[in-house]
Enzyme design. Structure first.
Site, mmCIF file in Angstrom:
data_model
loop_
_atom_site.group_PDB
_atom_site.id
_atom_site.type_symbol
_atom_site.label_atom_id
_atom_site.label_comp_id
_atom_site.label_asym_id
_atom_site.label_seq_id
_atom_site.Cartn_x
_atom_site.Cartn_y
_atom_site.Cartn_z
ATOM 1 N N HIS A 21 -2.235 -16.630 13.259
ATOM 2 C CA HIS A 21 -3.297 -16.875 12.271
ATOM 3 C C HIS A 21 -4.682 -16.685 12.912
ATOM 4 O O HIS A 21 -5.572 -16.079 12.319
ATOM 5 C CB HIS A 21 -3.230 -18.313 11.749
ATOM 6 C CG HIS A 21 -2.041 -18.637 10.891
ATOM 7 N ND1 HIS A 21 -1.249 -19.742 11.125
ATOM 8 C CD2 HIS A 21 -1.521 -18.036 9.789
ATOM 9 C CE1 HIS A 21 -0.301 -19.802 10.211
ATOM 10 N NE2 HIS A 21 -0.435 -18.778 9.391
ATOM 11 N N LYS A 45 7.745 -27.355 1.951
ATOM 12 C CA LYS A 45 8.991 -27.978 2.405
ATOM 13 C C LYS A 45 8.801 -28.614 3.777
ATOM 14 O O LYS A 45 8.269 -27.956 4.685
ATOM 15 C CB LYS A 45 10.077 -26.895 2.510
ATOM 16 C CG LYS A 45 11.147 -27.034 1.430
ATOM 17 C CD LYS A 45 12.373 -26.216 1.782
ATOM 18 C CE LYS A 45 12.202 -24.754 1.398
ATOM 19 N NZ LYS A 45 13.211 -23.866 1.961
ATOM 20 N N ARG A 94 3.320 -9.420 8.915
ATOM 21 C CA ARG A 94 4.117 -9.346 10.137
ATOM 22 C C ARG A 94 5.259 -8.349 10.043
ATOM 23 O O ARG A 94 5.663 -7.752 11.021
ATOM 24 C CB ARG A 94 4.728 -10.721 10.456
ATOM 25 C CG ARG A 94 3.783 -11.710 11.030
ATOM 26 C CD ARG A 94 4.293 -13.096 10.833
ATOM 27 N NE ARG A 94 4.406 -13.400 9.422
ATOM 28 C CZ ARG A 94 4.627 -14.609 8.925
ATOM 29 N NH1 ARG A 94 4.796 -15.620 9.738
ATOM 30 N NH2 ARG A 94 4.692 -14.806 7.636
ATOM 31 N N SER A 131 4.733 -20.401 11.171
ATOM 32 C CA SER A 131 4.621 -21.863 11.228
ATOM 33 C C SER A 131 5.998 -22.501 11.109
ATOM 34 O O SER A 131 6.285 -23.517 11.755
ATOM 35 C CB SER A 131 3.704 -22.372 10.111
ATOM 36 O OG SER A 131 2.434 -21.796 10.234
HETATM 37 P P1 ADP Z 1 1.704 -19.115 3.201
HETATM 38 O O1 ADP Z 1 2.594 -20.320 3.043
HETATM 39 O O2 ADP Z 1 0.674 -18.988 2.130
HETATM 40 O O3 ADP Z 1 2.408 -17.811 3.494
HETATM 41 P P2 ADP Z 1 1.039 -19.285 6.003
HETATM 42 O O4 ADP Z 1 0.194 -20.348 6.624
HETATM 43 O O5 ADP Z 1 2.466 -19.213 6.394
HETATM 44 O O6 ADP Z 1 0.835 -19.505 4.464
HETATM 45 O O7 ADP Z 1 0.386 -17.863 6.257
HETATM 46 C C1 ADP Z 1 -0.912 -17.522 5.824
HETATM 47 C C2 ADP Z 1 -1.109 -16.020 5.994
HETATM 48 O O8 ADP Z 1 -1.066 -15.690 7.382
HETATM 49 C C3 ADP Z 1 -0.028 -15.163 5.332
HETATM 50 O O9 ADP Z 1 -0.628 -13.992 4.814
HETATM 51 C C4 ADP Z 1 0.895 -14.815 6.472
HETATM 52 O O10 ADP Z 1 1.585 -13.613 6.232
HETATM 53 C C5 ADP Z 1 -0.111 -14.663 7.597
HETATM 54 N N1 ADP Z 1 0.484 -14.848 8.923
HETATM 55 C C6 ADP Z 1 1.227 -15.881 9.346
HETATM 56 N N2 ADP Z 1 1.603 -15.718 10.634
HETATM 57 C C7 ADP Z 1 1.069 -14.522 11.028
HETATM 58 C C8 ADP Z 1 1.128 -13.753 12.246
HETATM 59 N N3 ADP Z 1 1.820 -14.176 13.286
HETATM 60 N N4 ADP Z 1 0.473 -12.563 12.272
HETATM 61 C C9 ADP Z 1 -0.199 -12.124 11.173
HETATM 62 N N5 ADP Z 1 -0.273 -12.784 10.009
HETATM 63 C C10 ADP Z 1 0.350 -13.971 9.934
#
Ligand code: ADP
Length: 162
Positions: A21, A45, A94, A131
């Site tokens: 992120h 969740k 990703r 995450s």
């Molecule tokens: P959500 O539950 O809305 O997907 P996340 O916190 O999991 O929220 O992710 C927020 C954004 O960051 C999403 O667009 C996700 O694809 C992106 N993201 C998460 N991890 C990575 C990573 N390692 N590299 C690039 N983008 C990421």
């Protein structure tokens, strides 16, 4: 013609924020004038951190990045974007699985309000960082030092020792 000021929001759950992120934030702010990291308050969740804790950790990490701020939001991302007068939604990609899901989200959001979504592709070293995976590895006591920032690592250790 004067260059348009572009404000982007980067919405997500960020439970917790990872180096993946952070990489998207650091690269994203180079494309926009202002970037708001937006922590969704909608329930997920098995959450590990409260929205307030997630915002706090992100605030510590972006304190020195000009143009970047963080806050939490309730409800629909597009409504929040309109409220903040954001021009763009920023999301990270990703994998092809991400593309499928993000494609649908971006199309829906544009159909509803006309807002564009801009994607940043992950840096190779974070392609497998999520995450969800962090929460799993942490609960099993694995080493996460390369995947999450130090402040997150410390909070995670404290949380899991309780
Ligand atoms: P959500 O539950 O809305 O997907 P996340 O916190 O999991 O929220 O992710 C927020 C954004 O960051 C999403 O667009 C996700 O694809 C992106 N993201 C998460 N991890 C990575 C990573 N390692 N590299 C690039 N983008 C990421």
């Amino acid at each position: 013609m004067a260059k348009k000021f572009v404000r982007a929001i980067f919405p997500g759950s960020f439970d917790p924020i990872t180096n993946g992120h952070l990489d998207v934030i650091n690269r994203g702010i180079k494309l926009f004038d202002e970037l708001i990291v937006a922590v969704g308050r909608s329930p997920i969740k098995n959450p590990l951190f409260t929205p307030e804790e997630r915002v706090e950790m992100i605030a510590e990490l972006i304190a020195d990045i000009p143009g970047v701020s963080v806050e939490s939001f309730d409800g629909l991302t597009v409504k929040y974007a309109a409220q903040k007068k954001a021009d763009v939604i920023l999301r990270g990609l990703r994998s092809l699985t991400d593309v499928q899901h993000e494609f649908q989200l971006a199309m829906t959001n544009r159909a509803v309000t006309g807002i564009e979504t801009v994607f940043i592709m992950t840096s190779e070293q974070y392609g497998f960082t999520s995450s969800t995976l962090i929460r799993e590895i942490a609960s099993l006591g694995g080493d996460l030092s390369n995947l999450i920032p130090e402040n997150v690592h410390n909070r995670l250790k404290k949380r899991l020792n309780k």
